[in-house]
Write a protein that holds these residues in place. Structure first.
Motif, PDB file in Angstrom:
ATOM      1  N   ASN A  34     -88.736   7.597   6.470  1.00  0.00           N
ATOM      2  CA  ASN A  34     -87.669   8.711   7.763  1.00  0.00           C
ATOM      3  C   ASN A  34     -88.133   7.953   8.992  1.00  0.00           C
ATOM      4  N   ASP A  35     -88.063   7.993  10.475  1.00  0.00           N
ATOM      5  CA  ASP A  35     -87.009   7.769  11.429  1.00  0.00           C
ATOM      6  C   ASP A  35     -88.492   6.929  11.748  1.00  0.00           C
ATOM      7  N   ARG A  36     -90.019   7.044  11.099  1.00  0.00           N
ATOM      8  CA  ARG A  36     -90.934   6.329  11.499  1.00  0.00           C
ATOM      9  C   ARG A  36     -90.986   5.461  10.624  1.00  0.00           C
ATOM     10  N   GLY A  37     -90.166   4.655   9.396  1.00  0.00           N
ATOM     11  CA  GLY A  37     -90.870   4.214   9.107  1.00  0.00           C
ATOM     12  C   GLY A  37     -91.818   4.660   8.102  1.00  0.00           C
ATOM     13  N   GLU A  38     -91.865   5.933   7.844  1.00  0.00           N
ATOM     14  CA  GLU A  38     -93.022   5.663   6.308  1.00  0.00           C
ATOM     15  C   GLU A  38     -92.471   5.753   5.518  1.00  0.00           C
ATOM     16  N   GLU A  39     -92.656   5.096   4.408  1.00  0.00           N
ATOM     17  CA  GLU A  39     -92.356   5.564   2.777  1.00  0.00           C
ATOM     18  C   GLU A  39     -92.372   6.475   2.415  1.00  0.00           C
ATOM     19  N   LEU A  40     -91.479   7.626   1.876  1.00  0.00           N
ATOM     20  CA  LEU A  40     -91.383   9.055   1.549  1.00  0.00           C
ATOM     21  C   LEU A  40     -91.597   9.449   0.003  1.00  0.00           C
ATOM     22  N   LEU A  41     -91.243   8.679  -0.375  1.00  0.00           N
ATOM     23  CA  LEU A  41     -91.627   7.757  -2.137  1.00  0.00           C
ATOM     24  C   LEU A  41     -92.592   6.970  -2.792  1.00  0.00           C
ATOM     25  N   PHE A  42     -93.210   7.692  -3.921  1.00  0.00           N
ATOM     26  CA  PHE A  42     -94.536   6.575  -4.416  1.00  0.00           C
ATOM     27  C   PHE A  42     -93.440   5.589  -5.416  1.00  0.00           C
ATOM     28  N   THR A  43     -94.078   4.128  -4.973  1.00  0.00           N
ATOM     29  CA  THR A  43     -93.769   3.388  -6.265  1.00  0.00           C
ATOM     30  C   THR A  43     -95.286   2.313  -6.584  1.00  0.00           C
ATOM     31  N   TYR A 161     -83.828  14.125 -12.056  1.00  0.00           N
ATOM     32  CA  TYR A 161     -84.027  13.608 -10.989  1.00  0.00           C
ATOM     33  C   TYR A 161     -85.497  13.740 -11.247  1.00  0.00           C
ATOM     34  N   HIS A 162     -86.426  12.433 -11.719  1.00  0.00           N
ATOM     35  CA  HIS A 162     -87.681  12.205 -12.391  1.00  0.00           C
ATOM     36  C   HIS A 162     -87.799  11.333 -10.217  1.00  0.00           C
ATOM     37  N   THR A 163     -88.813  12.226  -9.591  1.00  0.00           N
ATOM     38  CA  THR A 163     -88.767  12.304  -8.052  1.00  0.00           C
ATOM     39  C   THR A 163     -90.310  11.730  -8.559  1.00  0.00           C
ATOM     40  N   HIS A 164     -90.874  10.838  -7.562  1.00  0.00           N
ATOM     41  CA  HIS A 164     -92.367   9.961  -7.525  1.00  0.00           C
ATOM     42  C   HIS A 164     -92.098  10.409  -6.065  1.00  0.00           C
ATOM     43  N   LEU A 165     -93.021  11.443  -5.014  1.00  0.00           N
ATOM     44  CA  LEU A 165     -93.533  12.207  -3.915  1.00  0.00           C
ATOM     45  C   LEU A 165     -94.521  11.428  -3.680  1.00  0.00           C
ATOM     46  N   SER A 166     -94.323   9.989  -1.980  1.00  0.00           N
ATOM     47  CA  SER A 166     -95.282   9.581  -2.148  1.00  0.00           C
ATOM     48  C   SER A 166     -96.435  10.577  -1.554  1.00  0.00           C
ATOM     49  N   VAL A 167     -98.299  11.111  -1.905  1.00  0.00           N
ATOM     50  CA  VAL A 167     -98.297  12.046  -0.695  1.00  0.00           C
ATOM     51  C   VAL A 167     -99.996  12.102  -1.006  1.00  0.00           C
TER      52      VAL A 167
END
Ligand code: BG6
Length: 299
Positions: A34-43, A161-167
């Protein structure tokens, strides 16, 4: 070139500083910030990053499962598309039924990729196009168009769409929009159950395909005060997966404790496979937004 010097990575940016990284290996979205540089997807910290053109998909991000989901079929798990090297599509044809209100390209930063079949592939007569776009508001949209080229045989496929969200903490997360739906439980040989009406929360392994969901699903991360909104078209099903503790330990490319920071929620077409006759085209669209507070889908 990526850090191994093998696969190209395309970086999309919007004027506010949000960004998306897409690899030509698998057409996989590797990062969405996002625009604050936070990663939204998990790796995963143990993810194997494409060491050769034949490498498997990286554990994380968003990968394309085609033409098969899971193990149901003769191909490798989740099909071959995520394990192939895609090309940049410099001149994609216009969509068959353009929607005048659809600003897929307007004001957006986007990349078009294409995967064509290898000699040995079955089905053989497909063209798989993927547009990944980042909007001014930071929303990420993936649009896949699958065509059966002229003079080929009809074919059927599944897609996700195999989507890994970062929580922040899986125990603090809930999904809204899947209540009361039927689902196939992969932990019970695909047996069919009905969700009992509450938002979905997590306290053990989950591996389910929710069937015929509405177009909007929300993932609420209480601790981070963040809600992911998934809007989808052409993708009736939703996969929900978290391996939890025991299975995490069995996965070589996944940290033992990482299941706490990851939730897979996949827009998918699985229960009823899609069949295309020669010349026909199918579109599957998934849009993701990450908003700072709680949100209810207006389904
Ligand atoms: C999920 C499936 O989508 O992906 C699970 O429902 C599977 O059954 C998981 O274990 C991970 O798959 P893979 O091939 O990426 O390790």
């Amino acid at each position: 070139k990526d850090w191994n010097g093998i696969d190209e990575v395309v970086v999309l940016r919007n004027p506010k500083g949000a960004s998306v990284r897409v690899s030509l290996h698998g057409g996989q979205v590797m990062s969405w910030r996002n625009d604050r540089g936070e990663e939204l997807l998990f790796t995963s910290s143990k993810a194997m990053i494409f060491k050769s053109p034949k490498a498997k998909a990286m554990r994380g991000g968003i990968s394309v499962c085609f033409p098969q989901f899971g193990k149901c079929g003769s191909l490798e798990q989740h099909g071959f598309a995520r394990n192939r090297v895609w090309a940049i599509d410099h001149n994609p044809p216009p969509p068959p039924n353009p929607n005048p209100n659809d600003s897929t390209s307007l004001g957006k930063s986007f990349i078009d990729l294409i995967l064509k079949p290898a000699q040995e592939d079955r089905p053989h007569g497909f063209e798989l196009r993927l547009r990944v776009s980042l909007a001014l508001d930071g929303n990420l949209t993936l649009i896949s168009r699958i065509r059966n080229i002229k003079n080929a045989k009809p074919f059927s496929f599944s897609f996700a769409y195999h989507t890994h969200l970062s929580v922040s903490d899986i125990s603090e997360v809930r999904i809204e929009g899947l209540e009361t739906l039927d689902y196939l439980d992969n932990l019970c040989q695909g047996e069919r159950f009905t969700e009992q009406g509450d938002a979905i929360t997590f306290e053990s392994e989950v591996d389910r395909v929710y069937l015929s969901s509405s177009q909007c699903v929300a993932v609420l991360d209480h601790e981070k005060k963040r809600t992911y909104i998934m809007r989808k078209q052409g993708l009736p099903d939703v996969v929900v997966w978290n391996p939890w503790e025991k299975k995490s330990r069995l996965m070589t490319d996944f940290g033992d404790e990482e299941y706490k920071q990851m939730l897979c929620v996949d827009g998918a077409a699985i229960e009823k496979s899609i069949t295309l006759k020669p010349g026909e085209e199918w579109t599957g669209r998934m849009e993701l937004a990450a908003v700072p507070s709680s949100f209810c889908c207006d389904n």
